[in-house]
Design an enzyme around this catalytic site. Structure first.
Site, PDB file in Angstrom:
ATOM      1  N   SER A 124       0.831  -1.201   0.000  1.00 43.73           N
ATOM      2  CA  SER A 124       0.000   0.000   0.000  1.00 43.73           C
ATOM      3  C   SER A 124       0.865   1.251   0.000  1.00 43.73           C
ATOM      4  O   SER A 124       1.983   1.250   0.546  1.00 43.73           O
ATOM      5  CB  SER A 124      -0.855  -0.023   1.268  1.00 43.73           C
ATOM      6  OG  SER A 124      -1.434   1.232   1.497  1.00 43.73           O
ATOM      7  N   TYR A 148      -1.667  -0.949  10.880  1.00 41.71           N
ATOM      8  CA  TYR A 148      -1.969  -1.532   9.567  1.00 41.71           C
ATOM      9  C   TYR A 148      -0.798  -1.294   8.613  1.00 41.71           C
ATOM     10  O   TYR A 148      -0.303  -2.213   7.948  1.00 41.71           O
ATOM     11  CB  TYR A 148      -3.259  -0.920   8.987  1.00 41.71           C
ATOM     12  CG  TYR A 148      -3.403  -1.149   7.501  1.00 41.71           C
ATOM     13  CD1 TYR A 148      -3.717  -2.410   7.007  1.00 41.71           C
ATOM     14  CD2 TYR A 148      -3.197  -0.106   6.581  1.00 41.71           C
ATOM     15  CE1 TYR A 148      -3.820  -2.633   5.631  1.00 41.71           C
ATOM     16  CE2 TYR A 148      -3.304  -0.328   5.216  1.00 41.71           C
ATOM     17  CZ  TYR A 148      -3.612  -1.588   4.744  1.00 41.71           C
ATOM     18  OH  TYR A 148      -3.702  -1.801   3.393  1.00 41.71           O
ATOM     19  N   LYS A 152       2.183  -3.882   6.516  1.00 44.71           N
ATOM     20  CA  LYS A 152       2.582  -3.877   5.099  1.00 44.71           C
ATOM     21  C   LYS A 152       4.103  -3.695   5.000  1.00 44.71           C
ATOM     22  O   LYS A 152       4.784  -4.371   4.237  1.00 44.71           O
ATOM     23  CB  LYS A 152       1.864  -2.761   4.331  1.00 44.71           C
ATOM     24  CG  LYS A 152       0.357  -2.959   4.234  1.00 44.71           C
ATOM     25  CD  LYS A 152       0.020  -4.211   3.439  1.00 44.71           C
ATOM     26  CE  LYS A 152      -1.456  -4.489   3.384  1.00 44.71           C
ATOM     27  NZ  LYS A 152      -1.792  -5.827   2.893  1.00 44.71           N
TER      28      LYS A 152
HETATM   29  P1  NAD Z   1     -10.917  -6.921   1.526  1.00 46.28           P
HETATM   30  O1  NAD Z   1     -11.082  -6.880   2.992  1.00 46.28           O
HETATM   31  O2  NAD Z   1     -12.114  -6.691   0.663  1.00 46.28           O
HETATM   32  O3  NAD Z   1     -10.249  -8.315   1.088  1.00 46.28           O
HETATM   33  C1  NAD Z   1      -9.347  -9.005   1.927  1.00 46.28           C
HETATM   34  C2  NAD Z   1      -9.832 -10.443   1.999  1.00 46.28           C
HETATM   35  O4  NAD Z   1      -8.943 -11.189   2.844  1.00 46.28           O
HETATM   36  C3  NAD Z   1     -11.225 -10.564   2.630  1.00 46.28           C
HETATM   37  O5  NAD Z   1     -12.050 -11.300   1.749  1.00 46.28           O
HETATM   38  C4  NAD Z   1     -11.000 -11.315   3.953  1.00 46.28           C
HETATM   39  O6  NAD Z   1     -12.071 -12.165   4.263  1.00 46.28           O
HETATM   40  C5  NAD Z   1      -9.710 -12.067   3.637  1.00 46.28           C
HETATM   41  N1  NAD Z   1      -8.871 -12.413   4.800  1.00 46.28           N
HETATM   42  C6  NAD Z   1      -8.365 -11.588   5.753  1.00 46.28           C
HETATM   43  N2  NAD Z   1      -7.601 -12.294   6.616  1.00 46.28           N
HETATM   44  C7  NAD Z   1      -7.609 -13.595   6.186  1.00 46.28           C
HETATM   45  C8  NAD Z   1      -7.007 -14.790   6.639  1.00 46.28           C
HETATM   46  N3  NAD Z   1      -6.227 -14.812   7.731  1.00 46.28           N
HETATM   47  N4  NAD Z   1      -7.242 -15.938   5.958  1.00 46.28           N
HETATM   48  C9  NAD Z   1      -8.033 -15.945   4.849  1.00 46.28           C
HETATM   49  N5  NAD Z   1      -8.620 -14.832   4.377  1.00 46.28           N
HETATM   50  C10 NAD Z   1      -8.408 -13.672   5.023  1.00 46.28           C
HETATM   51  O7  NAD Z   1      -9.773  -5.885   1.141  1.00 46.28           O
HETATM   52  P2  NAD Z   1      -9.317  -5.338  -0.277  1.00 46.28           P
HETATM   53  O8  NAD Z   1      -9.705  -3.905  -0.360  1.00 46.28           O
HETATM   54  O9  NAD Z   1      -9.715  -6.257  -1.342  1.00 46.28           O
HETATM   55  O10 NAD Z   1      -7.743  -5.375  -0.080  1.00 46.28           O
HETATM   56  C11 NAD Z   1      -6.959  -6.484  -0.481  1.00 46.28           C
HETATM   57  C12 NAD Z   1      -5.538  -6.268  -0.007  1.00 46.28           C
HETATM   58  O11 NAD Z   1      -5.046  -5.053  -0.543  1.00 46.28           O
HETATM   59  C13 NAD Z   1      -5.398  -6.149   1.512  1.00 46.28           C
HETATM   60  O12 NAD Z   1      -4.211  -6.797   1.899  1.00 46.28           O
HETATM   61  C14 NAD Z   1      -5.302  -4.664   1.736  1.00 46.28           C
HETATM   62  O13 NAD Z   1      -4.587  -4.361   2.910  1.00 46.28           O
HETATM   63  C15 NAD Z   1      -4.549  -4.212   0.496  1.00 46.28           C
HETATM   64  N6  NAD Z   1      -4.806  -2.811   0.149  1.00 46.28           N
HETATM   65  C16 NAD Z   1      -6.086  -2.377  -0.009  1.00 46.28           C
HETATM   66  C17 NAD Z   1      -6.324  -1.045  -0.313  1.00 46.28           C
HETATM   67  C18 NAD Z   1      -7.734  -0.533  -0.479  1.00 46.28           C
HETATM   68  O14 NAD Z   1      -7.924   0.687  -0.497  1.00 46.28           O
HETATM   69  N7  NAD Z   1      -8.740  -1.356  -0.633  1.00 46.28           N
HETATM   70  C19 NAD Z   1      -5.247  -0.157  -0.473  1.00 46.28           C
HETATM   71  C20 NAD Z   1      -3.954  -0.640  -0.328  1.00 46.28           C
HETATM   72  C21 NAD Z   1      -3.737  -1.982  -0.022  1.00 46.28           C
HETATM   73  C1  UD1 Z   2      -6.704   5.296   3.741  1.00 42.21           C
HETATM   74  C2  UD1 Z   2      -5.655   4.861   4.721  1.00 42.21           C
HETATM   75  C3  UD1 Z   2      -4.562   4.114   3.999  1.00 42.21           C
HETATM   76  C4  UD1 Z   2      -5.143   2.940   3.241  1.00 42.21           C
HETATM   77  C5  UD1 Z   2      -6.225   3.451   2.299  1.00 42.21           C
HETATM   78  C6  UD1 Z   2      -6.930   2.350   1.602  1.00 42.21           C
HETATM   79  C7  UD1 Z   2      -5.722   6.490   6.555  1.00 42.21           C
HETATM   80  C8  UD1 Z   2      -5.001   7.601   7.244  1.00 42.21           C
HETATM   81  N1  UD1 Z   2      -5.129   6.012   5.428  1.00 42.21           N
HETATM   82  O1  UD1 Z   2      -6.101   6.157   2.784  1.00 42.21           O
HETATM   83  O2  UD1 Z   2      -3.603   3.652   4.908  1.00 42.21           O
HETATM   84  O3  UD1 Z   2      -4.137   2.284   2.495  1.00 42.21           O
HETATM   85  O4  UD1 Z   2      -7.207   4.182   3.054  1.00 42.21           O
HETATM   86  O5  UD1 Z   2      -7.626   1.530   2.482  1.00 42.21           O
HETATM   87  O6  UD1 Z   2      -6.770   6.043   6.993  1.00 42.21           O
HETATM   88  N2  UD1 Z   2     -12.349  11.593   3.494  1.00 42.21           N
HETATM   89  C9  UD1 Z   2     -13.386  12.450   3.850  1.00 42.21           C
HETATM   90  N3  UD1 Z   2     -14.524  11.911   4.383  1.00 42.21           N
HETATM   91  C10 UD1 Z   2     -14.671  10.559   4.587  1.00 42.21           C
HETATM   92  C11 UD1 Z   2     -13.601   9.684   4.210  1.00 42.21           C
HETATM   93  C12 UD1 Z   2     -12.458  10.244   3.690  1.00 42.21           C
HETATM   94  O7  UD1 Z   2     -13.281  13.657   3.688  1.00 42.21           O
HETATM   95  O8  UD1 Z   2     -15.731  10.135   5.093  1.00 42.21           O
HETATM   96  C13 UD1 Z   2     -11.128  12.171   2.883  1.00 42.21           C
HETATM   97  C14 UD1 Z   2      -9.848  11.915   3.642  1.00 42.21           C
HETATM   98  O9  UD1 Z   2      -9.626  12.892   4.598  1.00 42.21           O
HETATM   99  C15 UD1 Z   2      -8.816  11.904   2.502  1.00 42.21           C
HETATM  100  C16 UD1 Z   2      -9.599  11.364   1.291  1.00 42.21           C
HETATM  101  O10 UD1 Z   2     -10.979  11.550   1.626  1.00 42.21           O
HETATM  102  O11 UD1 Z   2      -8.408  13.202   2.204  1.00 42.21           O
HETATM  103  C17 UD1 Z   2      -9.352   9.889   1.021  1.00 42.21           C
HETATM  104  O12 UD1 Z   2      -9.590   9.144   2.224  1.00 42.21           O
HETATM  105  P1  UD1 Z   2      -9.624   7.545   2.244  1.00 42.21           P
HETATM  106  O13 UD1 Z   2     -10.547   7.050   1.181  1.00 42.21           O
HETATM  107  O14 UD1 Z   2      -9.913   7.129   3.635  1.00 42.21           O
HETATM  108  O15 UD1 Z   2      -8.165   7.110   1.807  1.00 42.21           O
HETATM  109  P2  UD1 Z   2      -6.738   7.521   2.436  1.00 42.21           P
HETATM  110  O16 UD1 Z   2      -6.879   8.327   3.669  1.00 42.21           O
HETATM  111  O17 UD1 Z   2      -5.927   8.109   1.332  1.00 42.21           O
END
Ligand code: NAD
Ligand code: UD1
Length: 337
Positions: A124, A148, A152
């Site tokens: 991330s 969190y 990573k």
């Molecule tokens: P998500 O929660 O929708 O998907 C993660 C999946 O992992 C879920 O289906 C959950 O049930 C499963 N899981 C968690 N722990 C487990 C375990 N111990 N054994 C088996 N299954 C398990 O999240 P996502 O948004 O699809 O994210 C996927 C990955 O990408 C995550 O590692 C997350 O940290 C990373 N990531 C997500 C974002 C984002 O904004 N969505 C941003 C950066 C990184």
């Molecule tokens: C957040 C996480 C980041 C994670 C990512 C994806 C934090 C500090 N960072 O990123 O670690 O990898 O999500 O899961 O939580 N905002 C509003 N109102 C809301 C929600 C968000 O104004 O209800 C604003 C935030 O202040 C920010 C932007 O929207 O400026 C994006 O927020 P968000 O979607 O939560 O993502 P990040 O903060 O970039």
């Protein structure tokens, strides 16, 4: 080739599964459904046009993982499984370290046991902490501000060390920026449990009437309109980035970090206005205090992904807003209709 997706029932995993299947890969999913549900698997099969081998298991359980690897001829793994809420990680740090690090270690050990050499990891942009400058490239300093993020950061380090010790391993650390949007069919999308922490799911729940209004966290940042600026990327572009990473891993041993973003920064109000315009719907909002831990501006330098993986994001902000709404309006309560 058969690809194992840990966490493949989740938001990003489900979209990647569909792209893999439509590109000819066989997909095996290991997910304990702690943040997803079984319905996602049926919809992946519907869109991917094939069956998925689904294991409802905890990736931290070595025995279950060994059983899976002995039953399936896995050629490569994509490791999505993990807990992902920043605020939850600060109140339950031990659960986050236990789950996210144990899952990483168990997967790597099982891969080693069964001679699987290719891995793509969901990292991330959170590992950049508070960046010194933007756009941020992969050589920027890394540091985290919450548990969190540290899971990573630590998983990346574990993988770098594993690749140093075994030169035949290929590991791509994909640093995602802000994934939003949904498959254009509206059949799969993001389905957060409880109150969403992230911006786009909150906006779409306001639009569908599940919440009154959006709270915009701060309008006094050093950005053009005072609201936070981020690099939003369509989840289908992101999914395609995983296929490009797998293809790269086929030919290139070692461990390398690659940003997946668009290189463009949009503010919170840009997102609200584009969502309203693209979908012809109002999103009431109110300015609220800053959210602790947020930075002014974060967007990627995505040039390494283009140079090494031959991948570039193709969809624009309108596509992201339109596809998010298409998913939300057809599934107002997510998968749990
Ligand atoms: P998500 O929660 O929708 O998907 C993660 C999946 O992992 C879920 O289906 C959950 O049930 C499963 N899981 C968690 N722990 C487990 C375990 N111990 N054994 C088996 N299954 C398990 O999240 P996502 O948004 O699809 O994210 C996927 C990955 O990408 C995550 O590692 C997350 O940290 C990373 N990531 C997500 C974002 C984002 O904004 N969505 C941003 C950066 C990184
Ligand atoms: C957040 C996480 C980041 C994670 C990512 C994806 C934090 C500090 N960072 O990123 O670690 O990898 O999500 O899961 O939580 N905002 C509003 N109102 C809301 C929600 C968000 O104004 O209800 C604003 C935030 O202040 C920010 C932007 O929207 O400026 C994006 O927020 P968000 O979607 O939560 O993502 P990040 O903060 O970039």
């Amino acid at each position: 080739m058969k690809v194992l997706l840990t966490g493949g029932a989740g938001y990003i995993g489900s979209h990647t599964a569909v792209e893999l299947m439509t590109s000819g890969y066989d997909v095996v999913i290991a997910d304990n459904l702690s943040n997803s549900c079984k319905e996602a698997i049926s919809r992946i099969e519907e869109l991917g046009g094939n069956k998925v081998s689904f294991y409802d298991i905890d990736v931290c359980c070595k025995m279950e993982m060994e059983k899976l690897f002995s039953e399936q001829d896995i050629g490569a793994c994509i490791h999505f499984a993990g807990l992902k809420s920043v605020p939850e990680s600060t109140s339950m740090p031990l659960s986050y370290y236990r789950n996210n690090l144990d899952a990483t270690l168990t997967l790597l050990e099982t891969m080693q046991e069964f001679g699987v050499k290719k891995l793509v990891f969901s990292s991330s942009a959170t590992v950049y902490g508070v960046p010194k400058s933007v756009p941020v490239n992969e050589d920027a300093d890394t540091w985290c501000t919450n548990p969190y993020g540290w899971t990573k950061y630590m998983s990346e380090q574990i993988m770098r060390d594993a690749a140093k010790a075994d030169e035949s391993l290929s590991i791509i650390l994909l640093r995602y920026f802000n994934p939003i949007g949904a498959h254009e069919s509206g059949r799969i999308g993001e389905d957060p449990q409880g109150k969403p922490n992230n911006l786009m799911p909150y906006i779409s729940q306001v639009a569908v009437g599940r919440r009154d209004k959006l709270y915009v966290y701060g309008d006094d940042y050093a950005t053009p309109d005072g609201t936070g600026v981020r690099d939003y990327i369509h989840v289908v572009d992101l999914a395609k980035g995983h296929i490009a990473a797998l293809e790269y891993a086929e030919k290139n041993p070692g461990c390398i970090a690659v940003n997946l973003g668009t290189g463009l920064g949009y503010s919170v109000l840009d997102i609200v206005k584009t969502f309203e315009r693209a979908n012809d719907i109002r999103v009431p909002y109110e300015i609220a205090p800053r959210r602790p831990g947020d930075v002014d501006t974060l967007y990627s330098d995505p040039s390494r992904a283009e140079k090494l993986l031959g991948w570039k994001a193709e969809k624009n902000l309108e596509d992201m807003c339109r596809d998010t709404w298409n998913w939300q309006k057809h599934n107002p309560k997510g998968y749990r209709e």
